[in-house]
Design a protein around this motif. Sequence first.
Motif, PDB file in Angstrom:
ATOM      1  N   LYS A 254       0.869  -1.214  -0.050  1.00 49.03           N
ATOM      2  CA  LYS A 254      -0.072   0.025  -0.029  1.00 49.03           C
ATOM      3  C   LYS A 254       0.895   1.293   0.037  1.00 49.03           C
ATOM      4  N   ILE A 255       2.239   1.219   0.207  1.00 45.66           N
ATOM      5  CA  ILE A 255       3.002   2.179   0.637  1.00 45.66           C
ATOM      6  C   ILE A 255       3.351   3.031  -0.619  1.00 45.66           C
ATOM      7  N   SER A 256       3.313   2.333  -1.817  1.00 43.58           N
ATOM      8  CA  SER A 256       3.497   2.857  -3.008  1.00 43.58           C
ATOM      9  C   SER A 256       2.430   3.989  -3.463  1.00 43.58           C
ATOM     10  N   PHE A 257       1.337   3.610  -3.104  1.00 39.59           N
ATOM     11  CA  PHE A 257       0.154   4.573  -3.439  1.00 39.59           C
ATOM     12  C   PHE A 257       0.315   5.905  -2.285  1.00 39.59           C
ATOM     13  N   ALA A 258       0.552   5.353  -1.070  1.00 41.45           N
ATOM     14  CA  ALA A 258       0.702   6.421   0.062  1.00 41.45           C
ATOM     15  C   ALA A 258       1.810   7.712  -0.491  1.00 41.45           C
ATOM     16  N   ALA A 259       2.828   7.131  -1.062  1.00 38.32           N
ATOM     17  CA  ALA A 259       3.922   7.805  -1.292  1.00 38.32           C
ATOM     18  C   ALA A 259       3.640   8.949  -2.679  1.00 38.32           C
ATOM     19  N   GLU A 260       2.362   8.511  -3.104  1.00 37.42           N
ATOM     20  CA  GLU A 260       1.887   9.416  -4.118  1.00 37.42           C
ATOM     21  C   GLU A 260       0.761  10.353  -3.619  1.00 37.42           C
ATOM     22  N   GLY A 261       0.694  10.210  -2.401  1.00 43.85           N
ATOM     23  CA  GLY A 261      -0.277  11.119  -1.536  1.00 43.85           C
ATOM     24  C   GLY A 261      -1.733  10.506  -1.378  1.00 43.85           C
ATOM     25  N   ILE A 262      -2.014   9.158  -2.047  1.00 47.01           N
ATOM     26  CA  ILE A 262      -3.175   8.617  -1.923  1.00 47.01           C
ATOM     27  C   ILE A 262      -3.492   7.729  -0.581  1.00 47.01           C
TER      28      ILE A 262
ATOM     29  N   PHE B  88      -4.535   5.467 -11.156  1.00 44.24           N
ATOM     30  CA  PHE B  88      -4.850   6.209  -9.897  1.00 44.24           C
ATOM     31  C   PHE B  88      -4.231   7.174  -9.270  1.00 44.24           C
ATOM     32  N   ARG B  89      -2.923   7.454  -9.966  1.00 40.69           N
ATOM     33  CA  ARG B  89      -2.202   8.849  -9.692  1.00 40.69           C
ATOM     34  C   ARG B  89      -2.986   9.782 -10.350  1.00 40.69           C
TER      35      ARG B  89
ATOM     36  N   ASN C  12     -14.893  13.083  -4.246  1.00 36.51           N
ATOM     37  CA  ASN C  12     -15.013  12.650  -5.574  1.00 36.51           C
ATOM     38  C   ASN C  12     -13.591  12.381  -6.199  1.00 36.51           C
ATOM     39  N   ARG C  13     -12.660  12.083  -5.340  1.00 38.04           N
ATOM     40  CA  ARG C  13     -11.360  11.481  -6.027  1.00 38.04           C
ATOM     41  C   ARG C  13     -10.976  10.192  -5.393  1.00 38.04           C
ATOM     42  N   VAL C  14     -11.799   9.369  -5.483  1.00 41.99           N
ATOM     43  CA  VAL C  14     -11.484   8.061  -4.741  1.00 41.99           C
ATOM     44  C   VAL C  14     -11.737   6.892  -5.998  1.00 41.99           C
ATOM     45  N   GLY C  15     -10.808   5.845  -5.762  1.00 44.21           N
ATOM     46  CA  GLY C  15     -10.821   4.785  -6.755  1.00 44.21           C
ATOM     47  C   GLY C  15     -11.144   3.421  -6.072  1.00 44.21           C
TER      48      GLY C  15
ATOM     49  N   GLY D 270       2.969  -6.011 -16.133  1.00 46.91           N
ATOM     50  CA  GLY D 270       2.857  -4.765 -16.251  1.00 46.91           C
ATOM     51  C   GLY D 270       1.525  -4.031 -15.768  1.00 46.91           C
ATOM     52  N   LEU D 271       0.694  -4.876 -15.479  1.00 44.68           N
ATOM     53  CA  LEU D 271      -0.772  -4.467 -15.071  1.00 44.68           C
ATOM     54  C   LEU D 271      -0.713  -3.436 -13.765  1.00 44.68           C
ATOM     55  N   ALA D 272       0.086  -4.036 -12.820  1.00 43.57           N
ATOM     56  CA  ALA D 272       0.085  -3.179 -11.390  1.00 43.57           C
ATOM     57  C   ALA D 272       0.524  -1.900 -11.729  1.00 43.57           C
ATOM     58  N   ASP D 273       1.572  -1.485 -12.828  1.00 44.76           N
ATOM     59  CA  ASP D 273       2.146  -0.156 -12.966  1.00 44.76           C
ATOM     60  C   ASP D 273       1.076   0.344 -13.642  1.00 44.76           C
ATOM     61  N   LYS D 274       0.373  -0.164 -14.527  1.00 49.73           N
ATOM     62  CA  LYS D 274      -0.755   0.737 -15.347  1.00 49.73           C
ATOM     63  C   LYS D 274      -1.763   1.137 -14.369  1.00 49.73           C
TER      64      LYS D 274
END
Length: 320
Positions: A101-109, A317-318, A175-178, A308-312
Amino acid sequence: MHIDMPIHELEKYMGKNPKPADHEHYWERGLSELDELSLQYELVPADFQSNIADCYHLYFTGLGGARVHCKYVKPKNAQPNGPGLVIFHGYSGSSGEWTDKISFAAEGITVLVMDCRGQGGLSEDNLQVQGPTIRGHIIRGLEDANPDHLYYRNVFLDTVQTARILMSMDHVDCNRVGSYGYSQGGALATVCAALEPRIKELVAVYPFLSDYKRVWENMDISNSAYEEISYFFRVCDPNHLREEEIFEKLGYIDIQHLADRIKANTLWVTGLKDNVCPPSTQYAAYNKIKAKKEILLFHEFGHEHLYGLADKAFQMFRSL
């Protein structure tokens, strides 16, 4: 070579499992019950910590009084009106490791990952239901006269409550939730987007829980994720005297019948050699989505890691 239908047939296939006549009322009534629940939650600091994010166990009370657990990962640099992401896990699994989950948090998510009731995580399954479970959750509650006692009804509604809790947080823009998941998680991500129209982006990867009758009639069900339906008939209805009734009841928890409610920008991912959740069952739902959508096909892949899917998905979500 395909294991199911040719692509040109998949693109037109609209499913065959029956939809109950009161399906819309069934889910509107469920959402009305959910509206009566509090969005309050309890936070317990996790032993795992990071320089990127604060990590907590989050607990809320779902329908029926069940205690539902989520992993909650909040960026240390969380900005007001930031993005959020709800994630759902595969069949019998759990919310998983903190590190993914940390990779998303690093982008502020901000991330909230729900444990399904009574599966591999910490959520409580307190459903009291008539009839056997035998093996698996699809058939839990299928022998009960009340379709409200189907196991997945409460789980589907838990996905909505999870999203609403995330959307209620001061630092998250509702309104910014995935919504994101693989297999059972792909089904639940789909349901969440269908029943919570504010979900903006949906990534559903080879989703489960779709078009039960197609699997039963046309596929090798004993080698698929749907094999418990076979166990159910063997024990509860070996002569198939109630076959029509059973598949109609399963229609309440068939994601294809909710797909037309989705408003989110949708990325749908299917492996054309998937014999666990066959492609036709996935297309049955995808073809009913009316929102902006794209299907990404992995031609030589089944129900497995998709390169490659996880990167896509991460890049998608970024942009929340």
